[in-house]
Write a protein that holds these residues in place. Sequence first.
Motif, PDB file in Angstrom:
ATOM      1  N   ALA A  90      61.356 -18.926 -11.579  1.00 26.34           N
ATOM      2  CA  ALA A  90      61.133 -19.550 -12.885  1.00 26.34           C
ATOM      3  C   ALA A  90      59.737 -19.185 -13.376  1.00 26.34           C
ATOM      4  N   VAL A  91      59.512 -19.483 -14.638  1.00 29.34           N
ATOM      5  CA  VAL A  91      58.150 -19.486 -15.162  1.00 29.34           C
ATOM      6  C   VAL A  91      57.604 -20.891 -14.958  1.00 29.34           C
ATOM      7  N   TYR A  92      56.436 -20.984 -14.340  1.00 37.04           N
ATOM      8  CA  TYR A  92      55.826 -22.273 -14.011  1.00 37.04           C
ATOM      9  C   TYR A  92      54.689 -22.551 -14.986  1.00 37.04           C
ATOM     10  N   PHE A  93      54.693 -23.762 -15.509  1.00 35.76           N
ATOM     11  CA  PHE A  93      53.696 -24.197 -16.485  1.00 35.76           C
ATOM     12  C   PHE A  93      52.971 -25.428 -15.956  1.00 35.76           C
ATOM     13  N   CYS A  94      51.686 -25.512 -16.250  1.00 37.28           N
ATOM     14  CA  CYS A  94      50.976 -26.758 -16.003  1.00 37.28           C
ATOM     15  C   CYS A  94      50.653 -27.403 -17.350  1.00 37.28           C
ATOM     16  N   ALA A  95      50.494 -28.718 -17.315  1.00 36.72           N
ATOM     17  CA  ALA A  95      50.240 -29.460 -18.549  1.00 36.72           C
ATOM     18  C   ALA A  95      49.471 -30.725 -18.220  1.00 36.72           C
ATOM     19  N   THR A  96      48.687 -31.198 -19.177  1.00 30.69           N
ATOM     20  CA  THR A  96      47.896 -32.401 -18.972  1.00 30.69           C
ATOM     21  C   THR A  96      48.378 -33.530 -19.862  1.00 30.69           C
ATOM     22  N   SER A  97      48.184 -34.735 -19.362  1.00 29.80           N
ATOM     23  CA  SER A  97      48.515 -35.935 -20.116  1.00 29.80           C
ATOM     24  C   SER A  97      47.380 -36.936 -19.963  1.00 29.80           C
ATOM     25  N   THR A  98      47.119 -37.672 -21.033  1.00 35.19           N
ATOM     26  CA  THR A  98      46.103 -38.722 -20.947  1.00 35.19           C
ATOM     27  C   THR A  98      46.638 -39.981 -20.277  1.00 35.19           C
ATOM     28  N   LEU A  99      47.938 -40.035 -20.090  1.00 36.84           N
ATOM     29  CA  LEU A  99      48.535 -41.197 -19.429  1.00 36.84           C
ATOM     30  C   LEU A  99      48.274 -41.148 -17.931  1.00 36.84           C
ATOM     31  N   ASP A 100      48.070 -42.288 -17.338  1.00 38.53           N
ATOM     32  CA  ASP A 100      47.951 -42.355 -15.882  1.00 38.53           C
ATOM     33  C   ASP A 100      49.331 -42.664 -15.295  1.00 38.53           C
ATOM     34  N   LEU A 101      50.259 -41.785 -15.669  1.00 36.11           N
ATOM     35  CA  LEU A 101      51.645 -41.925 -15.233  1.00 36.11           C
ATOM     36  C   LEU A 101      52.216 -40.537 -14.979  1.00 36.11           C
ATOM     37  N   CYS A 102      53.265 -40.473 -14.192  1.00 35.99           N
ATOM     38  CA  CYS A 102      54.027 -39.239 -14.071  1.00 35.99           C
ATOM     39  C   CYS A 102      55.238 -39.376 -14.977  1.00 35.99           C
ATOM     40  N   VAL A 103      55.247 -38.651 -16.062  1.00 32.05           N
ATOM     41  CA  VAL A 103      56.340 -38.729 -17.024  1.00 32.05           C
ATOM     42  C   VAL A 103      56.991 -37.361 -17.155  1.00 32.05           C
ATOM     43  N   VAL A 104      58.281 -37.372 -17.426  1.00 33.74           N
ATOM     44  CA  VAL A 104      59.027 -36.107 -17.478  1.00 33.74           C
ATOM     45  C   VAL A 104      59.110 -35.538 -18.885  1.00 33.74           C
ATOM     46  N   GLU A 105      58.824 -36.362 -19.884  1.00 30.97           N
ATOM     47  CA  GLU A 105      58.997 -35.920 -21.262  1.00 30.97           C
ATOM     48  C   GLU A 105      57.882 -34.964 -21.669  1.00 30.97           C
ATOM     49  N   GLU A 106      58.259 -33.801 -22.124  1.00 35.78           N
ATOM     50  CA  GLU A 106      57.274 -32.788 -22.507  1.00 35.78           C
ATOM     51  C   GLU A 106      56.343 -33.293 -23.603  1.00 35.78           C
ATOM     52  N   GLU A 107      56.842 -34.095 -24.509  1.00 36.42           N
ATOM     53  CA  GLU A 107      56.034 -34.524 -25.647  1.00 36.42           C
ATOM     54  C   GLU A 107      54.887 -35.445 -25.240  1.00 36.42           C
ATOM     55  N   MET A 108      54.889 -35.910 -23.993  1.00 37.02           N
ATOM     56  CA  MET A 108      53.811 -36.776 -23.521  1.00 37.02           C
ATOM     57  C   MET A 108      52.626 -35.963 -22.989  1.00 37.02           C
TER      58      MET A 108
END
Length: 122
Positions: A90-108
């Motif tokens: 696969a192509v692997y992507f990293c992303a950051t969130s300001t939430l202190d949660l593990c969420v699956v929704e890309e828009e977060m």
Amino acid sequence: VQLQASGGGLVQPRGSLRLSCKASGFALDYYSVAWFRQAPGKKRDWIVCSRKNDEKDYRNPVRGRFAVFRDNAKSTVYLQMSALKPEDTAVYFCATSTLDLCVVEEEMYNLWGQGTLVTVSS
């Protein structure tokens, strides 16, 4: 302000690979960081994350084989992948969130790296 994912490549089944996600222009300490992957012909899926407090969560297909850890001093999060299978291609992507949660929704997730290709094949 950017994320740069790197470390992908061709690896044989049952092999290992370490991906890196380096942040530039900001400190990773204040963000949760997730890794997603997109296999050929499939949608992008969340697979693992490291919360701000370094608690981790893994999706079942990679649990026990993948490990995420961060080095905040280097502004880098790593994904150590072991016992790789062809279905991990696969192509692997990293992303950051300001939430202190593990969420699956890309828009977060507010910032994304460009993706790095991992191919597991003999």
